[in-house]
Design a protein around this motif. Structure first.
Motif, PDB file in Angstrom:
ATOM      1  N   ALA C 235       0.836  -1.204   0.000  1.00  0.00           N
ATOM      2  CA  ALA C 235       0.000   0.000   0.000  1.00  0.00           C
ATOM      3  C   ALA C 235       0.869   1.253   0.000  1.00  0.00           C
ATOM      4  O   ALA C 235       0.630   2.191  -0.778  1.00  0.00           O
ATOM      5  CB  ALA C 235      -0.926  -0.006   1.212  1.00  0.00           C
ATOM      6  N   ALA C 236       1.895   1.260   0.846  1.00  0.00           N
ATOM      7  CA  ALA C 236       2.761   2.432   0.911  1.00  0.00           C
ATOM      8  C   ALA C 236       3.457   2.656  -0.427  1.00  0.00           C
ATOM      9  O   ALA C 236       3.552   3.787  -0.921  1.00  0.00           O
ATOM     10  CB  ALA C 236       3.786   2.265   2.027  1.00  0.00           C
ATOM     11  N   ILE C 238       2.480   1.724  -3.413  1.00  0.00           N
ATOM     12  CA  ILE C 238       1.545   2.198  -4.440  1.00  0.00           C
ATOM     13  C   ILE C 238       1.324   3.699  -4.273  1.00  0.00           C
ATOM     14  O   ILE C 238       1.374   4.452  -5.245  1.00  0.00           O
ATOM     15  CB  ILE C 238       0.195   1.452  -4.333  1.00  0.00           C
ATOM     16  N   TYR C 239       1.137   4.120  -3.030  1.00  0.00           N
ATOM     17  CA  TYR C 239       0.922   5.555  -2.838  1.00  0.00           C
ATOM     18  C   TYR C 239       2.137   6.346  -3.309  1.00  0.00           C
ATOM     19  O   TYR C 239       2.018   7.293  -4.092  1.00  0.00           O
ATOM     20  CB  TYR C 239       0.620   5.873  -1.375  1.00  0.00           C
ATOM     21  N   LEU C 240       3.328   5.935  -2.833  1.00  0.00           N
ATOM     22  CA  LEU C 240       4.525   6.721  -3.135  1.00  0.00           C
ATOM     23  C   LEU C 240       4.845   6.701  -4.626  1.00  0.00           C
ATOM     24  O   LEU C 240       5.279   7.692  -5.192  1.00  0.00           O
ATOM     25  CB  LEU C 240       5.714   6.192  -2.337  1.00  0.00           C
ATOM     26  N   PHE C 243       0.710   7.694  -6.692  1.00  0.00           N
ATOM     27  CA  PHE C 243      -0.191   8.796  -6.366  1.00  0.00           C
ATOM     28  C   PHE C 243       0.488  10.022  -5.769  1.00  0.00           C
ATOM     29  O   PHE C 243       0.025  11.135  -5.971  1.00  0.00           O
ATOM     30  CB  PHE C 243      -1.270   8.325  -5.393  1.00  0.00           C
ATOM     31  N   MET C 329      -7.022   4.767  -9.964  1.00  0.00           N
ATOM     32  CA  MET C 329      -7.017   3.670  -9.000  1.00  0.00           C
ATOM     33  C   MET C 329      -7.245   2.338  -9.707  1.00  0.00           C
ATOM     34  O   MET C 329      -6.580   1.340  -9.437  1.00  0.00           O
ATOM     35  CB  MET C 329      -8.120   3.935  -7.965  1.00  0.00           C
TER      36      MET C 329
END
Lengths: 391, 258, 440
Positions: C235-236, C238-240, C243, C329
């Protein structure tokens, strides 16, 4: 608490089932009139229940609010449930809302990395402050004597520990840097593809071996060997655990670290640079020494700093190979000790978190963290800048 | 071929074949290159002209999968003879690359690098002299004389390429190979380098690979046209561009292939 | 300029070529040194540790005399429990002495010394069997019992006649008798399953010490790490990677993650001790705390490799998904993530392998304790993974701190076990990488 957690979970699942039906009903039975797919309405409700509930759970247990936590979770879960169901109309953009929830989860996950650092700093600052309220910081940082005494009146000077740490790291680097660097140079500039395909993984195996294995190697093999064949005959002492033992074994551990970092860095030097030199009639080694290495120098320095940081923070090898006696000596065959060894010895066994003998470990840990942090950040900045130069 | 040409030839090749892992890059190329002239290799990209150029100073040795067969002689000596040290050969056959590739050192050290490794200067004064002479020949002296100790990478693209030429000249080569030396330069810098090439042919035999026919026409006396690894036609530049013998050359010159 | 032939090398070139050869030799030398170090390390571990997988057992018939074990004759467990292992030791001595006499073996040893050839653990083994099954009292039962560490060491070559002569715990006579008993088939050396399943044993009985608790503890911790670190790490990442806006804030996170990957592992131990145990009151020595600490340690590794995997998915895939109207997403979860999955899995396995071998932080959270009870995955008192446990690498450390030389063999044997687990994990990672490797 676990009851309300299960209830919240149930509420979420219930929402996941009802919301799509409600949405389709709101659109007069025609799913195509909806602004999003029916199941996206379900997902939105599920997340609207679960995300806030878990947020409350984590925040609450961190803050230590035990009793009302269960109620708080239930209330938040219900608000999410009712709110998201109430909002459903054919025009409601359920997908966009569901995606905002997901994005929130993603952000929360990446914040954990920050929280870890905060946690590290907090855990050490808090206890180290307790330590310094009982023990003068000048004595800690400037005294050359380390003799903890669990009946009180200890001398807790960090200097002999720092000396041992730096001495061992120095020997490890003296050993690992030339070997790692030459191995990287040979593998990237000289070796045939076949040899590279064998030697590179073999060296990487060294990197995958846990440090406890190196520690045992130091304890069982290297230490006695150095004592019997070097230290004792040459009159340097008769201790199997010594700066040399720990340093050499740590050096072996660092070889793959230095060589794989240097390999990346050497490969980042553009081929055109090598061609330019070879085209002038330079030999390969002249090209490497006078063109490739100078061009890669910043990166290599960064790699060495990272290796140094790792050597300073290494624990198991020194616990098993270096000894436990705090000593300021130049003789590399003498047992000395390090910051990490003392952190372990002060925090294992019977600990009393009110006594400076235990709390000193946190001050040691903080010193260690600050030193490695500086080395890491400096190294990372150098390497980053270096990479940008050739991108 | 006539006998006179044979004796005049600085470089002569016979039946040169080059194989990469499983591609046949150069097919049976024989050519005679005269001293103190500019010879241009032209042809569509991937035709093997650069590969062939790199055979002349054995730069292909640095590529593992590359195999060169046939006969390449410089002044009658087989350069692929086992007794030949490529290091000595490359001092005699200098090379300038497609992209300016100055070393991350000062301008002075860039030029002095070759003479230093080959031991061409006995003392600092001689080295200074070589550096100055080379920079002058490369038409860079006036721009660089005040900043000899600043890094070579700080120069503009055209200046960098002239620095690389100065660097190549400094080892006192007899032949200068240029692999598309202007492809990374703007038109003004290109003009400066072309002017320089004209100057250089007085002292060296220059072989230049170019993808620009106009450039070949401007700077060279002889032109060789490569296509799919074959040497299709070789002769005086004027003749190649005005009255080519081979239909493939004609198609290329007139823009139908390539 | 004078004409120089290319066919003859001049003095200077010869010198330069010699320097070239020397330089190349240094490089080769460095590789040879590294390889030798690896070979030496592995040989040292395997040669001292492989014998831990063999164990010498004595098969003897023990007279379970009722007068000694159950004077009341009621088979009442409460009464029978009053007989300690000391009582059983005598019976065992009788058993082995009888065996020696029946075989007609000559020895100068006293009955006490002969009895000592059995492990101290043997009495406990017999006692447990009797208490579990009181009916056997009064009969003679054949037991397969551990011999003591020195006798066991003799059959593995660790103890010799010379070393026994200097050793207070054994003697050459004992070894001679042991040899005779082995020839007669009473002492048999077999594969040591107990090493992998039995719990730790106390200082004087290295022959009984096993890895059962440690393997279980390590397994529990790996479960915690996998369940927490993989989703959080992905998750981290993917965000970094997908997004996060490129600004100061994300820059800080980035440097922070790189730094966390290089923070000394012992610092994570301090974090675990101060936050999880002292502040949040988790159980000391529990696999839960160990797992949490290792999760935090492994996260940076997983994030770094996951981001690399995401980065290697070409932007054209994202564009294609966005082009048919997918949201950002959706493009990530439907297209990018599945394509990056092999890379993510490989990185995760390597992170897990790292965590499996980590020792230092676990020392600080009390996993170095002496644990003989198999920890339950869940119990009402201790919660999930809350029971005291130890872990493979910590067990190694623990054994290196014991006085009896038999524990060195055990420690090396534990390392072999650890290395085999690591080997399997890395082999899976390599297999995945080979199988799913994609070239764009």
């Amino acid at each position: 608490m676990s009851v309300s957690l299960i209830l919240a979970l149930g509420l979420g699942v219930l929402g996941y089932v009802i919301a799509p039906r409600r949405a389709v009903a709101a659109a007069g039975g025609d799913a195509r009139k909806l602004a999003a797919l029916p199941r996206q309405y379900g997902l939105n409700t599920l997340l609207a229940v679960l995300v806030p509930s878990f947020a409350i759970l984590i925040a609450g247990s961190l803050a230590g609010a035990g009793l009302y936590l269960g109620w708080a979770i239930l209330i938040v879960a219900f608000i999410g449930f009712a709110g998201s169901l109430f909002n459903i109309t054919p025009d409601y953009r359920a997908r966009t809302h569901a995606e905002s929830w997901i994005k929130l989860i993603l952000i929360a996950a990446s914040v954990i990395a920050i929280l870890t650092t905060v946690g590290i700093v907090f855990s050490m600052v808090f206890e180290a402050r307790n330590f310094f309220s009982q023990y003068d910081w000048k004595d800690f940082f400037l005294s050359a004597e380390w003799s903890p005494n669990f009946r009180g009146n200890s001398s807790l000077g960090i200097l002999p520990l720092l000396w041992g740490t730096l001495y061992i790291s120095f020997i490890a680097l003296i050993f690992a840097v030339p070997i790692g660097l030459f191995a990287a140079i040979y593998l990237s500039e000289y070796s045939s593809r076949r040899m590279r395909s064998i030697a590179k993984p073999a060296i990487e195996i060294l990197a995958g071996i846990p440090t406890i294995v190196y520690g045992l190697f130091a304890l069982v093999t290297v230490g006695p060997f150095l004592r019997d064949y070097f230290a004792a005959p040459m009159g340097f002492g008769d201790s199997a655990s010594s700066v040399m033992t720990a340093g050499l074994v740590m050096g072996v551990m660092l070889i793959p670290f230095v060589s794989s970092l240097s390999d990346d860095i050497i490969n980042a030097v553009p081929q055109t640079m090598r061609d330019g030199s070879l085209g002038l009639g330079a030999t390969k080694s002249e090209t490497i020494r006078q063109v490739v290495i100078p061009a890669a120098l910043p990166g290599i320095v960064g790699a060495i700093l990272l290796a140094a940081s790792r050597a300073i923070g290494e624990t198991m090898i020194v616990v098993l190979g270096a000894g436990a006696a705090a000593r300021l000596s130049l003789n590399p065959f003498e047992a000395m000790t390090t910051v990490t060894v003392k952190i372990v010895s002060q925090l294992t066994g019977d600990t009393d978190f009110a006594s400076p003998e235990t709390l000193v470990a946190f001050a040691l840990g903080m010193t260690l963290f600050v030193i490695t942090l500086c080395l890491n950040v400096l190294a990372l900045m150098i390497v980053r800048k270096y990479r940008e130069q050739y991108e | 071929m006539k006998d006179t040409q044979m004796t005049n030839a600085k470089i002569s090749t016979k039946g040169v074949q080059v194989h990469y892992a499983d591609t046949h890059a150069i097919k049976d190329v024989s050519v005679e290159i005269a001293d103190k002239t500019v010879t241009a290799f032209i042809g569509p990209s991937g035709c093997g002209k650069s590969t062939f150029l790199r055979c002349i100073n054995r730069m292909n040795d640095t590529i593992d999968s590359c195999r060169v067969t046939g006969d390449i002689r410089i002044e009658g000596e087989d350069i692929y003879d086992v007794k030949v040290d490529p290091v000595q050969l490359r001092a005699k056959v200098g090379m300038v690359f497609q992209k300016p590739n100055p070393f991350p050192k000062s301008i002075y050290d860039n030029v002095a690098y070759g003479p230093k490794i080959h031991g061409l200067a006995r003392n600092k004064a001689e080295l200074d002299e070589i550096v100055e002479k080379s920079l002058r020949k490369a038409a860079l002296w006036n721009e660089a004389k005040d900043r000899l100790l600043s890094p070579g990478t700080g120069l503009s693209g055209g200046q960098q390429q002239r620095l690389c030429i100065a660097r190549a000249i400094a080892t006192a080569p007899e032949i200068l190979l240029m692999d598309e030396p202007c492809s990374a330069l703007d038109p003004i810098a290109t003009a400066q380098v072309e002017e320089l090439i004209d100057e250089l042919q007085k002292s060296f035999s220059v072989v230049i690979v170019t993808h620009s026919m106009q450039q070949a026409a401007r700077v060279s006396q002889k032109t060789a046209f490569f296509h799919l690894g074959n040497l299709v036609e070789y002769g005086d530049t004027d003749k190649i561009f005005t009255n080519p013998e081979d239909p493939r050359t004609e198609s290329y010159i007139s823009g139908r292939i390539g | 300029m004078t004409h120089k032939s290319l066919l003859t090398a001049d003095v200077r070139t010869k010198k330069r070529n010699a320097a070239e050869a020397r330089f190349k030799a240094y490089g080769l030398g460095a590789i040879v040194v590294a390889m030798l170090a690896l070979a030496l390390l592995l040989t040292s571990v395997v040669s001292t540790g492989s014998s831990a997988f063999k164990q010498t057992y004595a098969t003897i018939s023990v007279p379970l005399t009722e007068a000694k074990l159950d004077k009341s004759g009621t088979r009442d467990l409460a009464v029978m429990k009053k007989v300690t292992t000391i009582g059983y030791t005598r019976l065992l001595r009788d058993g082995i002495v009888t065996a020696v006499e029946e075989l007609g073996l000559e020895t100068t040893l006293s009955a006490k010394d002969i009895g000592k050839m059995l492990s101290k653990e043997a009495a406990a083994t017999v006692r447990n069997r009797v208490l579990a099954n009181p009916e056997i009292v009064g009969t003679s039962v054949e037991f397969k019992l551990l011999t003591n560490g020195r006798i066991d060491g003799y059959f593995k070559g660790r103890v010799t006649m010379e070393s026994a002569a200097l050793d207070g715990n054994t003697s050459p006579e004992e070894l001679q008798l042991a040899q005779q008993l082995a020839d007669a088939g009473v002492f048999v050396t077999t594969f040591n399953w107990a090493f992998l399943t039995a719990p730790d044993a106390s200082d004087q009985r290295p022959e009984a010490a096993g890895l059962g608790v440690a393997i279980l503890g390590s397994l529990y911790m790996m479960i915690v790490v996998l369940v927490l670190a993989l989703p959080i790490g992905v998750a981290a990442s993917i965000y970094l990677e997908e997004f996060a806006p490129k600004n100061r804030w994300t820059d800080v996170i980035e440097v922070n993650i790189s730094n966390l990957a290089a923070v000394p592992s012992i610092v994570y131990g301090i974090l675990g001790l101060a936050i999880f145990i002292n502040f949040m009151k988790f159980n000391q020595s529990s696999p839960m705390v160990g797992g949490l600490v290792l999760t935090l340690m492994t996260l940076p590794t997983i994030i770094i490799s996951t981001r690399a995997a995401l980065k290697s998915v070409p932007p054209s895939i994202r564009d294609a998904a966005l082009g048919v109207g997918a949201s950002k997403m959706q493009s990530v979860f439907h297209h990018v993530l599945p394509l990056a999955a092999p890379g993510i899995l490989t990185g995760t396995i390597i992170g897990l392998a790292q965590a499996l071998g980590e020792t230092a932080p676990l020392l600080l959270i009390g996993m170095v304790a002496f644990v003989r009870e198999y920890p339950a995955a869940y119990s009402a008192d201790a919660g999930l993974f809350g029971e005291a446990s130890t872990a493979l690498p910590v067990q190694v450390f623990n054994w290196t701190q014991r006085a009896d030389p038999g524990f060195v063999e055990r420690a090396s044997g534990a390392i072999i076990t650890l290395l085999i687990f690591l080997l399997i994990m890395n082999a899976i990672a390599i297999f995945l990488r080979r199988k799913f490797e994609r070239r764009w």
